[in-house]
Design a protein around this motif. Structure first.
Motif, PDB file in Angstrom:
ATOM      1  N   UNK A  75     -24.707  15.900  12.543  1.00  0.00           N
ATOM      2  CA  UNK A  75     -25.699  15.650  11.510  1.00  0.00           C
ATOM      3  C   UNK A  75     -25.560  16.720  10.432  1.00  0.00           C
ATOM      4  N   UNK A  76     -25.429  16.278   9.194  1.00  0.00           N
ATOM      5  CA  UNK A  76     -25.295  17.188   8.068  1.00  0.00           C
ATOM      6  C   UNK A  76     -26.503  17.012   7.161  1.00  0.00           C
ATOM      7  N   UNK A  77     -27.102  18.091   6.764  1.00  0.00           N
ATOM      8  CA  UNK A  77     -28.300  18.030   5.912  1.00  0.00           C
ATOM      9  C   UNK A  77     -28.040  17.384   4.556  1.00  0.00           C
ATOM     10  N   UNK A  78     -26.800  17.393   4.106  1.00  0.00           N
ATOM     11  CA  UNK A  78     -26.478  16.780   2.817  1.00  0.00           C
ATOM     12  C   UNK A  78     -26.648  15.294   2.909  1.00  0.00           C
ATOM     13  N   UNK A 117     -26.106  27.372  11.561  1.00  0.00           N
ATOM     14  CA  UNK A 117     -26.861  27.723  10.359  1.00  0.00           C
ATOM     15  C   UNK A 117     -26.023  28.575   9.418  1.00  0.00           C
ATOM     16  N   UNK A 118     -25.626  27.994   8.299  1.00  0.00           N
ATOM     17  CA  UNK A 118     -24.808  28.688   7.308  1.00  0.00           C
ATOM     18  C   UNK A 118     -25.690  29.550   6.406  1.00  0.00           C
ATOM     19  N   UNK A 119     -25.263  30.777   6.194  1.00  0.00           N
ATOM     20  CA  UNK A 119     -26.024  31.763   5.409  1.00  0.00           C
ATOM     21  C   UNK A 119     -27.444  31.881   5.964  1.00  0.00           C
ATOM     22  N   UNK A 173     -25.278  17.004  20.130  1.00  0.00           N
ATOM     23  CA  UNK A 173     -25.685  16.794  18.740  1.00  0.00           C
ATOM     24  C   UNK A 173     -25.487  18.110  18.000  1.00  0.00           C
ATOM     25  N   UNK A 174     -24.614  18.080  17.008  1.00  0.00           N
ATOM     26  CA  UNK A 174     -24.316  19.249  16.197  1.00  0.00           C
ATOM     27  C   UNK A 174     -25.044  19.082  14.870  1.00  0.00           C
ATOM     28  N   UNK A 175     -25.953  20.000  14.582  1.00  0.00           N
ATOM     29  CA  UNK A 175     -26.734  19.945  13.351  1.00  0.00           C
ATOM     30  C   UNK A 175     -26.283  21.094  12.451  1.00  0.00           C
ATOM     31  N   UNK A 176     -25.738  20.750  11.288  1.00  0.00           N
ATOM     32  CA  UNK A 176     -25.393  21.789  10.322  1.00  0.00           C
ATOM     33  C   UNK A 176     -26.621  22.036   9.453  1.00  0.00           C
ATOM     34  N   UNK A 177     -26.819  23.301   9.089  1.00  0.00           N
ATOM     35  CA  UNK A 177     -28.040  23.641   8.347  1.00  0.00           C
ATOM     36  C   UNK A 177     -27.742  24.681   7.274  1.00  0.00           C
ATOM     37  N   UNK A 178     -28.458  24.533   6.148  1.00  0.00           N
ATOM     38  CA  UNK A 178     -28.349  25.513   5.060  1.00  0.00           C
ATOM     39  C   UNK A 178     -29.687  25.594   4.323  1.00  0.00           C
ATOM     40  N   UNK A 179     -30.481  26.615   4.658  1.00  0.00           N
ATOM     41  CA  UNK A 179     -31.674  27.027   3.911  1.00  0.00           C
ATOM     42  C   UNK A 179     -32.755  25.969   3.669  1.00  0.00           C
ATOM     43  N   UNK A 180     -33.028  25.142   4.637  1.00  0.00           N
ATOM     44  CA  UNK A 180     -34.153  24.200   4.551  1.00  0.00           C
ATOM     45  C   UNK A 180     -34.884  24.194   5.898  1.00  0.00           C
ATOM     46  N   UNK A 181     -35.519  25.297   6.274  1.00  0.00           N
ATOM     47  CA  UNK A 181     -36.094  25.401   7.623  1.00  0.00           C
ATOM     48  C   UNK A 181     -37.164  24.356   7.937  1.00  0.00           C
ATOM     49  N   UNK A 182     -37.957  23.958   6.965  1.00  0.00           N
ATOM     50  CA  UNK A 182     -38.990  22.949   7.251  1.00  0.00           C
ATOM     51  C   UNK A 182     -38.373  21.597   7.571  1.00  0.00           C
ATOM     52  N   UNK A 214     -33.658  34.983   8.466  1.00  0.00           N
ATOM     53  CA  UNK A 214     -34.459  35.380   9.619  1.00  0.00           C
ATOM     54  C   UNK A 214     -35.519  34.348   9.960  1.00  0.00           C
ATOM     55  N   UNK A 215     -36.141  33.750   8.955  1.00  0.00           N
ATOM     56  CA  UNK A 215     -37.197  32.753   9.170  1.00  0.00           C
ATOM     57  C   UNK A 215     -36.695  31.598  10.037  1.00  0.00           C
ATOM     58  N   UNK A 216     -35.498  31.133   9.768  1.00  0.00           N
ATOM     59  CA  UNK A 216     -34.937  30.013  10.524  1.00  0.00           C
ATOM     60  C   UNK A 216     -34.656  30.416  11.960  1.00  0.00           C
ATOM     61  N   UNK A 217     -34.061  31.559  12.146  1.00  0.00           N
ATOM     62  CA  UNK A 217     -33.752  32.013  13.497  1.00  0.00           C
ATOM     63  C   UNK A 217     -35.020  32.211  14.323  1.00  0.00           C
ATOM     64  N   UNK A 218     -36.049  32.787  13.746  1.00  0.00           N
ATOM     65  CA  UNK A 218     -37.305  32.983  14.462  1.00  0.00           C
ATOM     66  C   UNK A 218     -37.943  31.651  14.832  1.00  0.00           C
ATOM     67  N   UNK A 219     -37.906  30.677  13.918  1.00  0.00           N
ATOM     68  CA  UNK A 219     -38.467  29.366  14.195  1.00  0.00           C
ATOM     69  C   UNK A 219     -37.747  28.700  15.367  1.00  0.00           C
TER      70      UNK A 219
END
Length: 89
Positions: A86-89, A38-40, A5-14, A43-48
């Motif tokens: 899975x794309x967040x869009x 995780x695009x762009x 499962x490949x999850x693309x992510x951009x600035x929505x950590x919650x 730190x918050x996302x990586x730590x989570x």
């Protein structure tokens, strides 16, 4: 490995956190791997990810490289017989 499962992510950590919790629950009895690209990255996302989801492969990109590039990276790293993107869009 049965499923990647490949999850693309951009600035929505919650939202990502909720997504990953759901995926882990849904794949409990399936040999699966989850890859977060995780695009762009922040730190918050990586730590989570590191703290709450240590079994998930995390690939941060420091620039917004675009959907196609991060999906291609995920596809090159995926080891499953079946792929889900899975794309967040």
């Amino acid at each position: 490995m049965k499923l990647s499962i490949i999850v693309t992510h951009y600035r929505t950590p919650e939202l990502l956190k909720l997504c990953l919790q759901s995926l882990q629950e849904a794949t409990r009895e399936i040999p699966a791997e989850i890859l977060v690209l995780d695009s762009e990255s922040e730190d918050e996302t990586e730590m989570m990810i590191r703290d709450q989801f240590p079994d998930i492969a995390f690939s941060p990109f420091h620039k917004n490289t675009g959907y196609a590039k991060i999906v291609n990276v995920g596809l090159s790293r995926a080891q499953g017989d079946f792929l889900l993107v899975l794309n967040a869009d």
